[in-house]
Design a protein around this motif. Structure first.
Motif, PDB file in Angstrom:
ATOM      1  N   ASP A 150      -2.046  10.661 -14.595  1.00 53.44           N
ATOM      2  CA  ASP A 150      -2.717  11.039 -13.369  1.00 53.44           C
ATOM      3  C   ASP A 150      -2.856   9.885 -12.389  1.00 53.44           C
ATOM      4  O   ASP A 150      -3.559   9.990 -11.398  1.00 53.44           O
ATOM      5  CB  ASP A 150      -4.101  11.621 -13.671  1.00 53.44           C
ATOM      6  N   ALA A 151      -2.208   8.753 -12.657  1.00 52.92           N
ATOM      7  CA  ALA A 151      -2.338   7.624 -11.743  1.00 52.92           C
ATOM      8  C   ALA A 151      -1.338   7.752 -10.608  1.00 52.92           C
ATOM      9  O   ALA A 151      -0.404   6.978 -10.467  1.00 52.92           O
ATOM     10  CB  ALA A 151      -2.128   6.312 -12.491  1.00 52.92           C
ATOM     11  N   ALA A 152      -1.511   8.754  -9.817  1.00 51.67           N
ATOM     12  CA  ALA A 152      -0.700   8.946  -8.624  1.00 51.67           C
ATOM     13  C   ALA A 152      -1.385   8.235  -7.474  1.00 51.67           C
ATOM     14  O   ALA A 152      -2.511   7.777  -7.580  1.00 51.67           O
ATOM     15  CB  ALA A 152      -0.562  10.429  -8.324  1.00 51.67           C
ATOM     16  N   TYR A 153      -0.714   8.157  -6.357  1.00 45.43           N
ATOM     17  CA  TYR A 153      -1.293   7.466  -5.218  1.00 45.43           C
ATOM     18  C   TYR A 153      -1.126   8.304  -3.973  1.00 45.43           C
ATOM     19  O   TYR A 153      -0.162   9.051  -3.836  1.00 45.43           O
ATOM     20  CB  TYR A 153      -0.646   6.075  -5.067  1.00 45.43           C
ATOM     21  N   VAL A 154      -2.087   8.163  -3.082  1.00 43.14           N
ATOM     22  CA  VAL A 154      -2.073   8.948  -1.860  1.00 43.14           C
ATOM     23  C   VAL A 154      -0.865   8.553  -1.015  1.00 43.14           C
ATOM     24  O   VAL A 154      -0.650   7.382  -0.728  1.00 43.14           O
ATOM     25  CB  VAL A 154      -3.374   8.719  -1.064  1.00 43.14           C
ATOM     26  N   TYR A 213     -11.299   7.391 -13.700  1.00 41.12           N
ATOM     27  CA  TYR A 213     -10.987   7.901 -12.366  1.00 41.12           C
ATOM     28  C   TYR A 213     -11.500   6.980 -11.263  1.00 41.12           C
ATOM     29  O   TYR A 213     -10.779   6.671 -10.311  1.00 41.12           O
ATOM     30  CB  TYR A 213     -11.582   9.300 -12.187  1.00 41.12           C
ATOM     31  N   TYR A 214     -12.730   6.546 -11.361  1.00 43.54           N
ATOM     32  CA  TYR A 214     -13.324   5.798 -10.259  1.00 43.54           C
ATOM     33  C   TYR A 214     -12.822   4.359 -10.181  1.00 43.54           C
ATOM     34  O   TYR A 214     -12.871   3.739  -9.114  1.00 43.54           O
ATOM     35  CB  TYR A 214     -14.855   5.821 -10.370  1.00 43.54           C
ATOM     36  N   ILE A 215     -12.325   3.809 -11.299  1.00 43.62           N
ATOM     37  CA  ILE A 215     -11.815   2.440 -11.278  1.00 43.62           C
ATOM     38  C   ILE A 215     -10.309   2.392 -11.032  1.00 43.62           C
ATOM     39  O   ILE A 215      -9.817   1.577 -10.247  1.00 43.62           O
ATOM     40  CB  ILE A 215     -12.176   1.711 -12.594  1.00 43.62           C
ATOM     41  N   VAL A 216      -9.567   3.283 -11.681  1.00 46.79           N
ATOM     42  CA  VAL A 216      -8.101   3.236 -11.578  1.00 46.79           C
ATOM     43  C   VAL A 216      -7.600   3.750 -10.229  1.00 46.79           C
ATOM     44  O   VAL A 216      -6.651   3.196  -9.654  1.00 46.79           O
ATOM     45  CB  VAL A 216      -7.456   4.035 -12.734  1.00 46.79           C
ATOM     46  N   HIS A 217      -8.242   4.781  -9.695  1.00 40.69           N
ATOM     47  CA  HIS A 217      -7.758   5.390  -8.448  1.00 40.69           C
ATOM     48  C   HIS A 217      -8.290   4.631  -7.233  1.00 40.69           C
ATOM     49  O   HIS A 217      -9.132   5.124  -6.476  1.00 40.69           O
ATOM     50  CB  HIS A 217      -8.182   6.850  -8.376  1.00 40.69           C
ATOM     51  N   LYS A 218      -7.763   3.443  -7.021  1.00 38.99           N
ATOM     52  CA  LYS A 218      -8.277   2.594  -5.942  1.00 38.99           C
ATOM     53  C   LYS A 218      -7.944   3.132  -4.564  1.00 38.99           C
ATOM     54  O   LYS A 218      -8.643   2.826  -3.591  1.00 38.99           O
ATOM     55  CB  LYS A 218      -7.742   1.165  -6.104  1.00 38.99           C
ATOM     56  N   ASP A 219      -6.900   3.934  -4.446  1.00 44.17           N
ATOM     57  CA  ASP A 219      -6.596   4.552  -3.150  1.00 44.17           C
ATOM     58  C   ASP A 219      -7.694   5.519  -2.739  1.00 44.17           C
ATOM     59  O   ASP A 219      -8.015   5.655  -1.561  1.00 44.17           O
ATOM     60  CB  ASP A 219      -5.262   5.310  -3.210  1.00 44.17           C
ATOM     61  N   VAL A 220      -8.268   6.198  -3.720  1.00 39.22           N
ATOM     62  CA  VAL A 220      -9.307   7.194  -3.456  1.00 39.22           C
ATOM     63  C   VAL A 220     -10.686   6.543  -3.410  1.00 39.22           C
ATOM     64  O   VAL A 220     -11.543   6.929  -2.612  1.00 39.22           O
ATOM     65  CB  VAL A 220      -9.268   8.305  -4.524  1.00 39.22           C
TER      66      VAL A 220
END
Length: 338
Positions: A4-8, A280-287
């Motif tokens: 799930d480590a996609a990026y915007v 989720y809150y640490i890995v998804h830095k784009d979000v």
């Protein structure tokens, strides 16, 4: 990189890479990997919904002694999931620090994301498969000789067509739908994703207002696949992915259904809410550029009465619940509900 480590992608709709290593472990060993207890290690991070499915099914079927379990920590960098929760930062069976090493043992030039769940062939250290949808189906159909006494039939032959149809809609619109909203690169893409997601949740609410489980009168593969998204909805998807028309606990049937499963052995005892939020809150830095992990919500409500027994059905049919969670696989105290 996680599943799930996609990026915007600015202006774009989120598209999931669905190309996996599709080698299968089967009774006939057609792909070169026969069912053999003790030979394979399931690598599954508690934080990941796709990996959480495999942990649940392995436990429900009683495959703990046949297939060992390695669990990376909840966060990772661009390269790979890491075994930072283990002594010396190495998986105690595979002896590796990064799951990437097992992928590169299979293919030194492996070009795709390093995803969980993955099954590794212990003697060679090579990844056999990361095809998360097929892994649980094969646990159910290919590993039957090693199921525990009283194990449920999670993929009954008579219901497979309906299970497959429900799974397809749930995957497209709900499991993947939350990501489509969370990683939308434009307002238009987000609005469309939001509407699709809640249309599907309303369909599930209606369906589950009349029956205790998604297909038939016992738990099946379909329930496992929906549950891992529901468990993450209020702690993560509602805020982090902006799926905020309403919280899960503001649905009637869906919330009762989710609690029913959570309180069933094999489901809630695999869920680590703290690791989920950290991931989720640490890995998804784009979000979430600040990487701040929220303290809430209060999750004690997962243990409140659900009343779903009134709809009939029995979670395990004529079978029995799984026994206690093995000591070395228990969720860290304080990371579950309550």
């Amino acid at each position: 990189m996680s599943e799930d480590a996609a990026y915007v992608d600015k202006g774009k709709e989120f598209k999931r890479d669905t190309n996996y290593i599709t080698t299968r472990i089967t009774r006939d060993g057609a792909d070169g990997y026969p069912v053999e207890p003790g030979r394979y290690r399931l690598i599954a991070a508690r934080a990941c919904p796709w990996a959480n499915r495999t942990i649940i099914v392995r436990r429900l079927l009683g495959l703990e002694d046949a297939i060992s379990l390695g669990m990376p920590g909840p966060t990772h960098d661009q390269r790979s999931w890491t075994f930072d929760l283990d002594p010396d930062g190495k998986d105690p069976v595979l002896g590796i620090e990064r799951l990437q090493q097992a992928y590169f043992a299979r293919d030194p030039e492996y070009p795709r994301g390093i995803t969980v769940p993955a099954i590794v062939d212990v003697p060679t250290g090579k990844v056999v498969t990361n095809d998360f949808a097929q892994i649980t189906l094969d646990f159910e159909s290919e590993w039957v000789d090693y199921h525990r006494d009283g194990a449920p039939d999670l993929y009954p032959q008579a219901l497979r067509e309906e299970i497959d149809a429900v799974n397809k809609r749930v995957f497209t619109e709900v499991n993947n739908g939350v990501y489509r909203a969370g990683f939308a690169g434009s307002q238009e893409a987000y609005d469309a994703a939001y509407d699709r997601l809640f249309t599907a949740l309303d369909w599930l609410e209606e369906r589950l207002s009349k029956q205790r489980f998604l297909v038939g009168d016992t738990i099946t593969e379909a329930d496992v696949r929906l549950f891992t998204t529901l468990a993450r909805f209020d702690p993560v998807y509602h805020g982090h992915f902006k799926c905020n028309r309403q919280k899960l606990d503001e649905f009637d049937a869906l919330w009762g259904y989710a609690r029913d499963l959570f309180q069933t052995p094999g489901f809630g005892d695999t869920v680590d809410f703290e690791q989920i939020k950290q991931h989720y809150y640490i890995v998804h830095k784009d979000v979430n550029p600040t990487q701040i992990v929220p303290k809430g919500p209060d999750l004690a409500n997962w243990l409140t009465p659900h009343g779903r027994e009134a709809l009939g059905g029995k979670p395990f049919g004529d079978g029995t619940p799984p026994g206690p969670v093995p000591q070395n696989e228990r969720v860290t105290p304080g990371h579950g509900a309550g």
